[in-house]
Design a protein around this motif. Sequence first.
Motif, PDB file in Angstrom:
ATOM      1  N   THR A   1      48.637  32.333  52.289  1.00  0.00           N
ATOM      2  CA  THR A   1      48.129  32.315  53.649  1.00  0.00           C
ATOM      3  C   THR A   1      47.799  33.665  53.997  1.00  0.00           C
ATOM      4  O   THR A   1      47.344  34.000  55.222  1.00  0.00           O
ATOM      5  N   TYR A   2      47.735  34.442  52.915  1.00  0.00           N
ATOM      6  CA  TYR A   2      47.342  36.074  53.115  1.00  0.00           C
ATOM      7  C   TYR A   2      46.699  36.524  51.882  1.00  0.00           C
ATOM      8  O   TYR A   2      46.738  35.987  50.965  1.00  0.00           O
ATOM      9  N   MET A   3      46.219  37.967  51.914  1.00  0.00           N
ATOM     10  CA  MET A   3      45.586  38.718  51.028  1.00  0.00           C
ATOM     11  C   MET A   3      46.500  39.602  50.602  1.00  0.00           C
ATOM     12  O   MET A   3      46.907  40.632  51.726  1.00  0.00           O
ATOM     13  N   PRO A   4      46.811  40.079  49.284  1.00  0.00           N
ATOM     14  CA  PRO A   4      47.708  41.218  48.988  1.00  0.00           C
ATOM     15  C   PRO A   4      46.689  42.414  49.468  1.00  0.00           C
ATOM     16  O   PRO A   4      45.551  42.397  49.031  1.00  0.00           O
ATOM     17  N   ASP A   5      47.513  43.382  49.931  1.00  0.00           N
ATOM     18  CA  ASP A   5      46.854  44.612  50.287  1.00  0.00           C
ATOM     19  C   ASP A   5      46.295  45.317  49.067  1.00  0.00           C
ATOM     20  O   ASP A   5      47.269  45.469  48.083  1.00  0.00           O
ATOM     21  N   PRO A   6      45.134  45.815  49.049  1.00  0.00           N
ATOM     22  CA  PRO A   6      44.635  46.236  48.003  1.00  0.00           C
ATOM     23  C   PRO A   6      45.567  47.670  47.137  1.00  0.00           C
ATOM     24  O   PRO A   6      45.482  48.004  46.002  1.00  0.00           O
ATOM     25  N   MET A   7      46.100  48.380  48.346  1.00  0.00           N
ATOM     26  CA  MET A   7      46.808  49.280  47.928  1.00  0.00           C
ATOM     27  C   MET A   7      48.062  49.219  47.192  1.00  0.00           C
ATOM     28  O   MET A   7      48.786  50.002  46.482  1.00  0.00           O
ATOM     29  N   SER A   8      48.469  47.858  47.345  1.00  0.00           N
ATOM     30  CA  SER A   8      49.633  47.162  46.373  1.00  0.00           C
ATOM     31  C   SER A   8      49.246  46.666  45.071  1.00  0.00           C
ATOM     32  O   SER A   8      50.166  46.527  44.484  1.00  0.00           O
ATOM     33  N   TRP A   9      47.969  46.596  44.834  1.00  0.00           N
ATOM     34  CA  TRP A   9      47.595  46.349  43.282  1.00  0.00           C
ATOM     35  C   TRP A   9      48.031  47.069  42.497  1.00  0.00           C
ATOM     36  O   TRP A   9      47.940  48.376  42.318  1.00  0.00           O
TER      37      TRP A   9
ATOM     38  N   SER B   1      39.866  46.234  31.383  1.00  0.00           N
ATOM     39  CA  SER B   1      38.602  45.971  31.254  1.00  0.00           C
ATOM     40  C   SER B   1      37.803  45.724  32.938  1.00  0.00           C
ATOM     41  O   SER B   1      36.653  46.148  33.235  1.00  0.00           O
ATOM     42  N   TYR B   2      38.512  44.782  33.292  1.00  0.00           N
ATOM     43  CA  TYR B   2      38.295  44.431  34.673  1.00  0.00           C
ATOM     44  C   TYR B   2      39.331  43.926  35.520  1.00  0.00           C
ATOM     45  O   TYR B   2      40.323  43.429  34.814  1.00  0.00           O
ATOM     46  N   VAL B   3      39.347  43.972  36.998  1.00  0.00           N
ATOM     47  CA  VAL B   3      40.108  43.251  37.795  1.00  0.00           C
ATOM     48  C   VAL B   3      39.396  42.131  38.762  1.00  0.00           C
ATOM     49  O   VAL B   3      38.332  42.481  39.060  1.00  0.00           O
ATOM     50  N   HIS B   4      40.080  40.963  38.577  1.00  0.00           N
ATOM     51  CA  HIS B   4      39.431  39.936  39.233  1.00  0.00           C
ATOM     52  C   HIS B   4      39.925  39.429  40.628  1.00  0.00           C
ATOM     53  O   HIS B   4      41.092  39.491  40.729  1.00  0.00           O
ATOM     54  N   LEU B   5      38.870  39.292  41.389  1.00  0.00           N
ATOM     55  CA  LEU B   5      39.240  38.743  42.890  1.00  0.00           C
ATOM     56  C   LEU B   5      38.461  37.789  43.266  1.00  0.00           C
ATOM     57  O   LEU B   5      37.200  37.734  42.972  1.00  0.00           O
ATOM     58  N   CYS B   6      39.254  36.708  43.806  1.00  0.00           N
ATOM     59  CA  CYS B   6      38.478  35.505  44.441  1.00  0.00           C
ATOM     60  C   CYS B   6      38.234  36.120  46.082  1.00  0.00           C
ATOM     61  O   CYS B   6      39.287  36.039  46.589  1.00  0.00           O
ATOM     62  N   SER B   7      37.119  36.322  46.569  1.00  0.00           N
ATOM     63  CA  SER B   7      37.044  37.003  47.722  1.00  0.00           C
ATOM     64  C   SER B   7      37.045  35.720  48.763  1.00  0.00           C
ATOM     65  O   SER B   7      37.048  36.115  50.075  1.00  0.00           O
ATOM     66  N   ASN B   8      36.982  34.428  48.631  1.00  0.00           N
ATOM     67  CA  ASN B   8      37.233  33.378  49.687  1.00  0.00           C
ATOM     68  C   ASN B   8      37.551  32.321  48.933  1.00  0.00           C
ATOM     69  O   ASN B   8      37.131  31.703  48.071  1.00  0.00           O
ATOM     70  N   GLU B   9      39.032  32.098  49.305  1.00  0.00           N
ATOM     71  CA  GLU B   9      39.782  30.801  48.680  1.00  0.00           C
ATOM     72  C   GLU B   9      39.394  29.621  49.614  1.00  0.00           C
ATOM     73  O   GLU B   9      39.827  29.457  50.667  1.00  0.00           O
ATOM     74  N   THR B  10      38.684  28.823  48.919  1.00  0.00           N
ATOM     75  CA  THR B  10      38.171  27.655  49.679  1.00  0.00           C
ATOM     76  C   THR B  10      38.933  26.563  50.283  1.00  0.00           C
ATOM     77  O   THR B  10      39.121  26.142  51.257  1.00  0.00           O
ATOM     78  N   ILE B  11      40.216  26.460  49.299  1.00  0.00           N
ATOM     79  CA  ILE B  11      41.109  25.571  49.733  1.00  0.00           C
ATOM     80  C   ILE B  11      42.153  26.182  50.568  1.00  0.00           C
ATOM     81  O   ILE B  11      42.673  25.654  51.700  1.00  0.00           O
ATOM     82  N   GLY B  12      42.517  27.184  50.479  1.00  0.00           N
ATOM     83  CA  GLY B  12      43.620  27.934  51.483  1.00  0.00           C
ATOM     84  C   GLY B  12      43.125  28.636  52.667  1.00  0.00           C
ATOM     85  O   GLY B  12      43.446  28.849  53.717  1.00  0.00           O
ATOM     86  N   GLY B  13      41.862  28.789  52.770  1.00  0.00           N
ATOM     87  CA  GLY B  13      40.856  29.374  53.810  1.00  0.00           C
ATOM     88  C   GLY B  13      41.131  30.869  54.115  1.00  0.00           C
ATOM     89  O   GLY B  13      41.374  31.386  55.328  1.00  0.00           O
ATOM     90  N   VAL B  14      41.442  31.516  53.038  1.00  0.00           N
ATOM     91  CA  VAL B  14      41.879  32.938  53.064  1.00  0.00           C
ATOM     92  C   VAL B  14      40.469  33.626  52.864  1.00  0.00           C
ATOM     93  O   VAL B  14      39.759  33.437  51.496  1.00  0.00           O
ATOM     94  N   GLU B  15      39.819  35.061  53.381  1.00  0.00           N
ATOM     95  CA  GLU B  15      38.669  35.452  52.965  1.00  0.00           C
ATOM     96  C   GLU B  15      39.056  36.946  52.863  1.00  0.00           C
ATOM     97  O   GLU B  15      39.495  37.551  53.854  1.00  0.00           O
ATOM     98  N   PHE B  16      38.552  37.597  52.075  1.00  0.00           N
ATOM     99  CA  PHE B  16      38.725  39.224  51.561  1.00  0.00           C
ATOM    100  C   PHE B  16      37.437  39.793  52.273  1.00  0.00           C
ATOM    101  O   PHE B  16      36.466  39.462  51.633  1.00  0.00           O
ATOM    102  N   MET B  17      37.612  40.400  53.358  1.00  0.00           N
ATOM    103  CA  MET B  17      36.183  40.871  53.952  1.00  0.00           C
ATOM    104  C   MET B  17      35.767  42.160  53.152  1.00  0.00           C
ATOM    105  O   MET B  17      34.301  42.180  53.258  1.00  0.00           O
ATOM    106  N   ASP B  18      36.600  43.059  52.830  1.00  0.00           N
ATOM    107  CA  ASP B  18      35.807  44.239  52.256  1.00  0.00           C
ATOM    108  C   ASP B  18      36.421  44.457  50.870  1.00  0.00           C
ATOM    109  O   ASP B  18      37.899  44.534  50.646  1.00  0.00           O
TER     110      ASP B  18
END
Length: 376
Positions: free
Chosen positions: A139-147, A154-171
């Motif tokens: 129900t929340y997004m982990p703070d990027p400073m904690s990643w 090679s890459y870091v993957h982010l789902c910026s809007n979780e359709t099921i849980g209704g959580v959106e990463f704005m920036d």
Amino acid sequence: MKRPYNFSAGPAVLPEAVLQQAAAEMLDWHGSGMSVMEMSHRGKQFEQICDEAEADLRELLDVPQDYAVLFLQGGGLGENAIVPMNLIGRREAHAADFVLSGSWSVKSYKEAQRYGDIAVAATAEQPAELDGSQQGPWTYMPDPMSWKVRPQASYVHLCSNETIGGVEFMDWPDPAELGVPQAVLTVDASSHILSRPMDVKRAGLVYAGAQKNIGPAGLTIVIVRKDLLGSALPICPSAFDYALVAENRSRFNTPPTYAIYVAGLVFKWLKQQGGVTGMESRNKAKARLLYDYLDTTDFYRNPVHRPVRSRMNVPFMLHDESLNGEFLQAAERSGLLQLKGHKSVGGMRASIYNAMPFEGVQALVDFMKEFERSHG
């Protein structure tokens, strides 16, 4: 006849004007004597359709010229394999890190394990104390400073809007800000792409299934920085090798032609609405209307941490869950369709994508108030 309001999470509502134009052009596209479904994908008519769709998408999202825009098949789930097959080999360690924020990012993480050294950079799987309140899992997004992104990733993957849980990463964070400039940010933006401005340049790759905010199922959008092309693993199918698809302008093999055509109509409709800036204003108003009501009643509740509530997908629960079935039946009789929440979460979910008018959200809120009045 007035159409009902469709709150499906996807395949989802399309602009009525787009459906009407597609219907009008079904048998004869612009005097060609053919339906778009009957055209050769290498013919001049479809080349025009495809090239215009790419140009309009570039304009809407301000995509720089050093990024390729690809029209693919396979959906978001397909990209869970296609992304690592194209990107994980660009560095010797064949490593990638994932931010787990809900069901879709977990699916991405599990699929990628087939292709390399995969690790969790951050997760919202456990409850957390945030802003003085207890938040449940997902129900929340982990703070990027904690990643915790590994330097060899090679890459870091982010789902910026979780359709099921209704959580959106704005920036979206820039990996350089996280101290790992070599780890390209890869974003699954399937359920909120084109709903607001997005700084594509912060990511090396953005992908999105079309069936939520773009068009019919069957089309997948990939926006990828060109310097990332050419590192596909040997096992990657040719049709999903980004370098080959880019070289052939999304026509290496037969693309989902009709889905691209409808997406192109949606892009033109979006430009008429004021582009993504205009849509963001409308989407803010729709989301505010629904969330403001949810925050004033104990009959319903939304579990998501307020700073990351999705503007596109709004899950909510009835205080008395024994009323769920009656709520859904009454909603359908009132012309409010597909409000049942995902089976993994329960409750209800209203997906209020770009094509959902403000009047549809107002009708939902009015119905919810009346249901509360008669059952409270």
